[in-house]
Design a protein around this motif. Structure first.
Motif, PDB file in Angstrom:
ATOM      1  N   LEU A  44       0.815  -1.222   0.000  1.00  0.00           N
ATOM      2  CA  LEU A  44       0.000   0.000   0.000  1.00  0.00           C
ATOM      3  C   LEU A  44       0.847   1.270   0.000  1.00  0.00           C
ATOM      4  CD1 LEU A  44      -2.870  -1.058   2.411  1.00  0.00           C
ATOM      5  CD2 LEU A  44      -3.034  -0.683  -0.064  1.00  0.00           C
ATOM      6  N   GLU A  45       2.109   1.169   0.422  1.00  0.00           N
ATOM      7  CA  GLU A  45       3.008   2.317   0.433  1.00  0.00           C
ATOM      8  C   GLU A  45       3.727   2.527  -0.905  1.00  0.00           C
ATOM      9  OE1 GLU A  45       5.628   1.375   3.656  1.00  0.00           O
ATOM     10  OE2 GLU A  45       4.286   2.243   5.151  1.00  0.00           O
ATOM     11  N   ASN A  53       2.623   0.980  -8.920  1.00  0.00           N
ATOM     12  CA  ASN A  53       1.478   0.227  -8.423  1.00  0.00           C
ATOM     13  C   ASN A  53       1.849  -1.246  -8.368  1.00  0.00           C
ATOM     14  OD1 ASN A  53      -0.456   2.328  -8.152  1.00  0.00           O
ATOM     15  ND2 ASN A  53      -0.792   2.311 -10.361  1.00  0.00           N
ATOM     16  N   PHE A  67      -5.152  -4.890  -4.103  1.00  0.00           N
ATOM     17  CA  PHE A  67      -4.439  -3.635  -3.835  1.00  0.00           C
ATOM     18  C   PHE A  67      -5.331  -2.442  -4.151  1.00  0.00           C
ATOM     19  CE2 PHE A  67      -2.187  -0.263  -6.194  1.00  0.00           C
ATOM     20  CZ  PHE A  67      -1.541   0.356  -5.142  1.00  0.00           C
ATOM     21  N   TYR A  71      -6.518   0.243  -1.412  1.00  0.00           N
ATOM     22  CA  TYR A  71      -5.962   1.578  -1.606  1.00  0.00           C
ATOM     23  C   TYR A  71      -7.085   2.608  -1.693  1.00  0.00           C
ATOM     24  CZ  TYR A  71      -2.427   4.916  -3.214  1.00  0.00           C
ATOM     25  OH  TYR A  71      -1.576   5.982  -3.322  1.00  0.00           O
ATOM     26  N   LYS A  72      -8.148   2.265  -2.415  1.00  0.00           N
ATOM     27  CA  LYS A  72      -9.304   3.160  -2.521  1.00  0.00           C
ATOM     28  C   LYS A  72     -10.038   3.265  -1.187  1.00  0.00           C
ATOM     29  CE  LYS A  72     -10.078   2.255  -7.417  1.00  0.00           C
ATOM     30  NZ  LYS A  72     -10.936   1.544  -8.378  1.00  0.00           N
ATOM     31  N   ASN A  76      -7.581   6.844  -1.118  1.00  0.00           N
ATOM     32  CA  ASN A  76      -6.640   7.204  -2.173  1.00  0.00           C
ATOM     33  C   ASN A  76      -7.231   6.887  -3.538  1.00  0.00           C
ATOM     34  OD1 ASN A  76      -4.525   7.851  -0.287  1.00  0.00           O
ATOM     35  ND2 ASN A  76      -4.287   5.666   0.028  1.00  0.00           N
ATOM     36  N   ILE A  78      -6.249   5.543  -7.381  1.00  0.00           N
ATOM     37  CA  ILE A  78      -5.221   4.834  -8.141  1.00  0.00           C
ATOM     38  C   ILE A  78      -4.760   5.715  -9.302  1.00  0.00           C
ATOM     39  CG2 ILE A  78      -4.752   2.830  -9.625  1.00  0.00           C
ATOM     40  CD1 ILE A  78      -5.086   1.946  -6.811  1.00  0.00           C
TER      41      ILE A  78
END
Length: 132
Positions: A44-45, A53, A67, A71-72, A76, A78
């Motif tokens: 995720l970092e 990605n 992922f 992430y969303k 965040n 993408i």
């Protein structure tokens, strides 16, 4: 080169494959804890720290579904313009090399991209010209 895992989706709703670190099942837990996969937090970092990605191990050139979903969920978005780390390259060559190869495929000089974090700490460096 990657095997086709399209039919082996995790039932946990992560959007990932069975051995995806985001699937949170026994296979993924084993792979992560034996060092075969990075941790979910490390993945995720990647967009913020390494400008890439995480890629699906079943489909080359596709962002990992697990992922993307996590992430969303963290608020965040993408960035589809970022290079995608190929799972096979990560497995056989390690994270740093896989990231460098993903950037080269996207036309980004990985050395220049990494050194841009240290502006002010270096003066003039001669970069390899990838356009030649």
């Amino acid at each position: 080169m990657s095997l086709n895992y399209k039919k082996e989706r995790s039932t946990c709703g992560s959007g990932g494959c069975i051995t995806c670190p985001f699937s949170q099942n026994e296979d993924a837990f084993y792979a992560e804890n034996t060092g075969c996969l990075p941790s979910v937090n490390e993945i995720l970092e990647l967009p913020e720290k390494r400008n890439v990605n995480w890629g699906c191990h079943g489909e080359v050139g596709v962002v990992c579904g697990g992922f993307a979903k996590d992430y969303k969920r963290l608020g965040n978005k993408i960035n589809k313009e970022l290079p995608i780390v190929d799972f096979d390259e990560f497995t056989h060559l390690g994270m740093d090399t896989a990231i460098a190869l993903a950037k080269v495929r996207k036309g980004i000089n990985p050395l220049k991209d990494e050194l841009s974090k240290y502006k002010g700490y270096y003066t003039e460096l001669n970069y390899f010209d990838y356009d030649k």
